[in-house]
Design a protein around this motif. Structure first.
Motif, PDB file in Angstrom:
ATOM      1  N   ASP A  10      81.357 -37.761 -16.612  1.00 34.48           N
ATOM      2  CA  ASP A  10      81.559 -36.373 -16.366  1.00 34.48           C
ATOM      3  C   ASP A  10      82.302 -35.811 -17.398  1.00 34.48           C
ATOM      4  O   ASP A  10      83.429 -36.380 -17.972  1.00 34.48           O
ATOM      5  CB  ASP A  10      82.098 -36.136 -15.047  1.00 34.48           C
ATOM      6  CG  ASP A  10      81.331 -36.544 -13.628  1.00 34.48           C
ATOM      7  OD1 ASP A  10      80.180 -36.612 -14.168  1.00 34.48           O
ATOM      8  OD2 ASP A  10      81.719 -36.528 -12.664  1.00 34.48           O
ATOM      9  N   GLU A  12      84.643 -32.219 -18.451  1.00 28.88           N
ATOM     10  CA  GLU A  12      85.196 -30.970 -17.935  1.00 28.88           C
ATOM     11  C   GLU A  12      85.600 -30.084 -19.071  1.00 28.88           C
ATOM     12  O   GLU A  12      85.931 -30.889 -20.250  1.00 28.88           O
ATOM     13  CB  GLU A  12      86.512 -31.420 -17.096  1.00 28.88           C
ATOM     14  CG  GLU A  12      86.373 -32.114 -15.738  1.00 28.88           C
ATOM     15  CD  GLU A  12      87.456 -32.179 -14.998  1.00 28.88           C
ATOM     16  OE1 GLU A  12      88.605 -32.155 -15.420  1.00 28.88           O
ATOM     17  OE2 GLU A  12      87.178 -32.727 -13.813  1.00 28.88           O
ATOM     18  N   ARG A  23      79.300 -30.016 -12.193  1.00 30.88           N
ATOM     19  CA  ARG A  23      79.414 -31.382 -12.699  1.00 30.88           C
ATOM     20  C   ARG A  23      78.523 -31.483 -13.902  1.00 30.88           C
ATOM     21  O   ARG A  23      77.080 -31.310 -13.989  1.00 30.88           O
ATOM     22  CB  ARG A  23      78.870 -32.381 -11.575  1.00 30.88           C
ATOM     23  CG  ARG A  23      79.030 -33.668 -12.034  1.00 30.88           C
ATOM     24  CD  ARG A  23      78.804 -34.960 -10.866  1.00 30.88           C
ATOM     25  NE  ARG A  23      78.510 -36.098 -11.401  1.00 30.88           N
ATOM     26  CZ  ARG A  23      77.178 -36.327 -12.103  1.00 30.88           C
ATOM     27  NH1 ARG A  23      76.116 -35.847 -11.829  1.00 30.88           N
ATOM     28  NH2 ARG A  23      77.146 -37.881 -12.406  1.00 30.88           N
TER      29      ARG A  23
END
Length: 93
Positions: A10, A12, A23
């Motif tokens: 993932d 960010e 996501r």
């Protein structure tokens, strides 16, 4: 998550609101960060983006979009959304 096992993690970005709503997974973090420029993030957080009701994946020059099953009459709305989403992709991609 299985993605972590095969090297996809993932990602960010600097927007906590975006990170809560979406996501982002990608094997190439630099590509993902380039894709998620301020223009794209602004659109994705706007009401016109569909608010995450459509999932999309990019691969080469192709974009795959999917969501919950809809009535046939709504299909053209998905096509319009996909064409609109494409206009927000950074030119560098």
């Amino acid at each position: 998550m299985i993605g972590g096992v095969v090297g996809v993690r993932d990602i960010e970005i600097e927007s906590p609101v975006f990170n809560e709503r979406y996501r982002v997974s990608c094997g190439d973090e630099r590509f993902a960060i380039t894709l998620l420029d301020q223009h794209m993030i602004g659109w994705m957080l706007s009401p016109g983006s569909g608010g995450g009701t459509v999932t999309f994946e990019l691969g080469g020059r192709w974009m795959l979009c999917w969501g919950d099953q809809v009535d046939f009459s709504q299909l053209f709305g998905y096509l319009e959304w996909a064409q609109h989403a494409r206009t927000h992709l950074p030119a560098v991609l």
